[in-house]
Design a protein around this motif. Sequence first.
Motif, mmCIF file in Angstrom:
data_model
loop_
_atom_site.group_PDB
_atom_site.id
_atom_site.type_symbol
_atom_site.label_atom_id
_atom_site.label_comp_id
_atom_site.label_asym_id
_atom_site.label_seq_id
_atom_site.Cartn_x
_atom_site.Cartn_y
_atom_site.Cartn_z
ATOM 1 N N THR A 94 34.300 -26.650 -10.103
ATOM 2 C CA THR A 94 34.376 -27.340 -11.399
ATOM 3 C C THR A 94 33.130 -28.183 -11.663
ATOM 4 O O THR A 94 32.590 -28.158 -12.774
ATOM 5 N N PRO A 95 32.617 -28.961 -10.671
ATOM 6 C CA PRO A 95 31.386 -29.725 -10.922
ATOM 7 C C PRO A 95 30.203 -28.840 -11.315
ATOM 8 O O PRO A 95 29.353 -29.260 -12.110
ATOM 9 N N MET A 96 30.128 -27.624 -10.769
ATOM 10 C CA MET A 96 29.050 -26.706 -11.149
ATOM 11 C C MET A 96 29.127 -26.375 -12.645
ATOM 12 O O MET A 96 28.114 -26.361 -13.351
ATOM 13 N N ILE A 97 30.341 -26.111 -13.111
ATOM 14 C CA ILE A 97 30.529 -25.768 -14.528
ATOM 15 C C ILE A 97 30.214 -26.977 -15.399
ATOM 16 O O ILE A 97 29.570 -26.856 -16.453
ATOM 17 N N GLU A 98 30.660 -28.161 -14.972
ATOM 18 C CA GLU A 98 30.397 -29.378 -15.738
ATOM 19 C C GLU A 98 28.901 -29.659 -15.827
ATOM 20 O O GLU A 98 28.391 -30.079 -16.878
ATOM 21 N N SER A 99 28.182 -29.429 -14.726
ATOM 22 C CA SER A 99 26.728 -29.630 -14.721
ATOM 23 C C SER A 99 26.044 -28.643 -15.676
ATOM 24 O O SER A 99 25.104 -28.999 -16.392
ATOM 25 N N TRP A 100 26.538 -27.404 -15.684
ATOM 26 C CA TRP A 100 25.977 -26.395 -16.590
ATOM 27 C C TRP A 100 26.214 -26.790 -18.045
ATOM 28 O O TRP A 100 25.331 -26.640 -18.890
ATOM 29 N N ILE A 101 27.393 -27.326 -18.351
ATOM 30 C CA ILE A 101 27.703 -27.753 -19.723
ATOM 31 C C ILE A 101 26.793 -28.898 -20.151
ATOM 32 O O ILE A 101 26.315 -28.943 -21.287
#
Length: 325
Positions: free
Chosen positions: A47-54
């Motif tokens: 989830t943190p990876m996706i949040e960082s991408w956003i």
Amino acid sequence: MIEDLLFRFREHLRMLGRSPATVKAYAGHAKEFLLATGITDAKKVTTPMIESWITGLWDYRNDRDKPYSNATICIKIRSVKRFFEFLEKTNVIFIDPAQFIKEPKKTTPIKPALTPGEARRILDQPNLSTLTGIRDRTVLEVLYATGIRLNELCSLTIYDADLQGGVLRINKGKGSKDRVVPLGKHAVKFLREYIAKVRPRFSQKNRTSRYLFMDYLCSPVSKAVVSIMIRKCRKAAKIKKQVTAHTFRHSFATALVKNGADVRAVQKMLGHSDLKTTQGYIRSLGLDMKKEHRKSHPRERDKENIRSSGPRIKRIKGSYERRSL
């Protein structure tokens, strides 16, 4: 492995009946996310990876220092969410890392609708002394009379126009949905003229073609040709607002609702799955809502004197105070 998952994701979307444009966009954005994060194993996405991408999407600027629009960010996030939902459903992953990721609230600008006068001025622009002019006027009449999408219009066949019944059949519209919409007397008149006198001339070299709107090369009229034609007619009519094929769709919905049509009937004619989508087309009518409420609501039309029929607050308050003593 990633390419295989993306292929299966595309096939899954096709099986659900998504349009080719949606399949391409969802798979493309999912691939973009995987390339941006350098992930080669979907199970390692967190989830943190996706949040960082956003966060990176919001910070993005192109060569002209222009950021992504809110709508673009929404579709990118939605694509990634659908991709991981698919992976979880097919047991490729056990926990969906995008499950609690929320899309930003989509801000949809109010689309400018044509007034009846502006629409008529544009409709009057094609030269009716030429074959192409008659075809173009017929295209404009059909767009305005039915609210059809541009790609739906270009895909129409000669069998889709029921001039006797005064309806147009739209087969496999957006989301592979079929529907029937009324044509109206003006569209029927021009379609009858076009089919009888113009289309046979366009189809001389290819009598087997079943497309409704064609060009001199016997090819179906393209979206680019229709868009350029609308732009030229808009300029000739001296209309300053931006006008596209979609503007006619929006104007169609706005005019119907403004003149008393039921919103759900308009939803069916537009081919919308969700009523909220239809309501987005008619948000420009918000300024008229109070007027319509005053004109339509039975209590607003009541002749009873408001001042004399109002609650007597002082009397109520006084009796309450006496009881409480």
